[in-house]
Design an enzyme around this catalytic site. Structure first.
Site, mmCIF file in Angstrom:
data_model
loop_
_atom_site.group_PDB
_atom_site.id
_atom_site.type_symbol
_atom_site.label_atom_id
_atom_site.label_comp_id
_atom_site.label_asym_id
_atom_site.label_seq_id
_atom_site.Cartn_x
_atom_site.Cartn_y
_atom_site.Cartn_z
ATOM 1 N N ASN A 32 0.779 -1.112 0.109
ATOM 2 C CA ASN A 32 -0.014 0.019 0.054
ATOM 3 C C ASN A 32 0.777 1.221 0.149
ATOM 4 O OD1 ASN A 32 0.931 0.378 2.572
ATOM 5 N ND2 ASN A 32 -1.085 0.141 3.790
ATOM 6 N N LEU A 33 1.950 1.012 -0.143
ATOM 7 C CA LEU A 33 3.036 2.261 -0.116
ATOM 8 C C LEU A 33 3.135 3.180 1.027
ATOM 9 C CD1 LEU A 33 2.704 3.222 -4.008
ATOM 10 C CD2 LEU A 33 4.408 1.804 -3.188
ATOM 11 N N PHE A 80 4.866 -9.730 4.445
ATOM 12 C CA PHE A 80 5.577 -8.694 5.267
ATOM 13 C C PHE A 80 4.786 -7.456 5.669
ATOM 14 C CE2 PHE A 80 9.662 -10.347 4.203
ATOM 15 C CZ PHE A 80 9.756 -11.029 3.090
ATOM 16 N N SER A 124 9.388 -11.407 14.413
ATOM 17 C CA SER A 124 10.638 -10.478 14.851
ATOM 18 C C SER A 124 10.924 -11.308 16.189
ATOM 19 C CB SER A 124 9.955 -8.955 15.241
ATOM 20 O OG SER A 124 11.126 -8.375 15.840
ATOM 21 N N THR A 126 11.664 -9.451 18.743
ATOM 22 C CA THR A 126 11.202 -8.850 19.758
ATOM 23 C C THR A 126 9.862 -9.693 20.600
ATOM 24 O OG1 THR A 126 11.000 -6.858 18.353
ATOM 25 C CG2 THR A 126 9.854 -6.761 20.112
ATOM 26 N N TYR A 148 4.134 -3.031 19.034
ATOM 27 C CA TYR A 148 4.581 -3.540 17.660
ATOM 28 C C TYR A 148 4.868 -5.060 17.959
ATOM 29 C CZ TYR A 148 7.928 -5.440 14.408
ATOM 30 O OH TYR A 148 8.901 -6.268 13.715
ATOM 31 N N LYS A 152 3.071 -8.875 16.833
ATOM 32 C CA LYS A 152 3.800 -10.012 15.989
ATOM 33 C C LYS A 152 3.786 -11.438 16.768
ATOM 34 C CE LYS A 152 5.859 -8.048 12.722
ATOM 35 N NZ LYS A 152 5.599 -8.386 11.233
ATOM 36 N N PHE A 177 16.186 -11.100 13.447
ATOM 37 C CA PHE A 177 16.858 -10.410 14.397
ATOM 38 C C PHE A 177 17.217 -8.834 13.764
ATOM 39 C CE2 PHE A 177 17.479 -12.909 18.029
ATOM 40 C CZ PHE A 177 16.772 -13.938 17.694
ATOM 41 N N ASN A 197 14.565 5.387 12.798
ATOM 42 C CA ASN A 197 14.499 4.826 14.138
ATOM 43 C C ASN A 197 15.689 3.858 14.707
ATOM 44 O OD1 ASN A 197 11.718 5.662 15.056
ATOM 45 N ND2 ASN A 197 11.106 4.422 13.357
#
Ligand code: WQD
Length: 329
Positions: A32-33, A80, A124, A126, A148, A152, A177, A197
């Site tokens: 979706n850019l 993704f 991730s 995380t 976030y 996941k 990672f 970030n």
């Protein structure tokens, strides 16, 4: 085999598209850019010398996803598409839960309806939370420090339950990672919108002269030099890990760490970048960033054993390729 790659114009998605096409897969990209640009599509077609079907759509919109599955006979999906800025997720949790969960729920549901059973999910490291390193796939997950990371972890549970309820599904949950680097052609790489970030895109902007100095978030961690330790992996190694997962996937749900198994500190990354590219990176030590942990690196034995995949590129490659891409802009 035709593979749908959602978020395929993003940093990791675009590199995975190259690896898939080089391996002989047909690829359709949906994006979706919101955190990528259309120029990446022409770069991908330049690198692969292939026309790549692209659809600018929101994967959360079931109607458009259904029309995509009507148009193509997909053999699998690599998902993704999702928001991934940790800090932004803390200030805008609803935006993250809505987007990251709805895209996954919609895509998984349409895959089920159309009998597309190979599902590779971009997860991730995380999700491990502040566990003891090295992180291995059998570990009990701890609460992450941000929405976030929670999205996941929840998507992993959604896809695990889907695979348990539909035994023909072949699901791989790939826990990344810290991906850095760029394709050796230097025409695709990591270029987030706005102030970066993450560490490497910030360093390359300092190297380019667009940012004054790097702020190192704390040097009082219990690590060898006090700065945070992470498992940095070349984005092309990560891309090849997706191809290995697609080629070796079997029924059920399978979790794999995609890392190098090596921990590297912030100061070590800075020093490696400086020596490889012969550039000084001015920095200032500031307070810790909330939510950061001291150590994060992988036990990578499972991917090696089951996917016959391991990372091949070293830190020097990563630092050189990251800089080559930004220099070429
Ligand atoms: C790395 C190290 C920072 C920036 C996050 C997500 C993870 C994945 C990658 C999406 C840490 C330090 C950073 C800076 C710094 N994202 N740092 N100054 O936080 O390990 O992982 O991004 O998939 O899911 O959790 O990556 O690059 O932000 O930080 O000192 O300007 O660099 O403290 O030690 P992180 P990062």
């Amino acid at each position: 085999m035709t593979i749908l790659v959602t978020g395929g114009l993003g940093f990791i998605g675009s590199h995975t598209v190259v690896a898939l096409i080089e391996e002989g897969f047909k690829v359709v990209i949906a994006d979706n850019l919101s955190n990528s640009s259309l120029e990446v599509l022409s770069s991908l077609e330049d690198i692969t010398k292939e026309n790549i079907p692209f659809h600018e759509i929101d994967i959360a919109d079931e109607k458009v996803v259904i029309s995509l599955f009507e148009e193509y006979d997909f053999n699998g999906v690599i998902h993704f598409a999702g928001y991934k800025a940790v800090g932004e997720s803390v200030s805008e949790p609803i935006k993250y839960y809505r987007n990251n969960l709805l895209t996954t729920l919609t895509l998984a549901d349409v895959c089920k309806k159309y009998g597309v059973t190979k599902f590779i999910f971009s997860s991730s490291a995380t999700v491990y939370g502040d566990n003891n390193v090295p992180f291995d796939e059998t570990m009990q997950l701890l609460p992450t420090t941000n929405p976030y990371g929670e999205t996941k972890a929840i998507c992993e549970r959604i896809l695990t339950d889907l695979a348990n309820a539909n035994t023909d599904f072949e699901v791989a949950l790939l826990r990344y990672f810290n991906p850095i680097g760029a394709h050796p052609s230097a025409v695709i790489g990591e270029l987030p919108k706005g102030i970066p970030n993450n560490l490497m895109p910030y360093i390359t902007q300092v190297a380019k002269g667009n940012l004054k100095e790097l702020q190192i978030f704390g040097d009082d961690y219990p690590t060898q030099d006090g700065t945070g330790v992470r498992d940095y992996i070349h984005v092309m190694d990560l891309a090849e890990g997706h191809v290995a997962a697609l080629k070796n996937i079997t029924t059920g749900v399978h979790i794999y760490n995609l890392g190098t198994g090596q921990g590297t500190s912030v100061l070590e990354i800075v020093k490696t970048f400086e020596s490889v590219n012969n550039i000084k990176i001015p920095y200032k030590i500031v307070d810790r960033r909330s939510g950061d942990i001291a150590f994060s690196y992988a036990d990578v034995s499972k991917a090696k054993k089951e996917l016959n995949w391991s990372a091949k590129r070293n830190l020097e490659n990563m630092c050189r390729d990251s800089w080559n891409f930004i220099q070429a802009l």
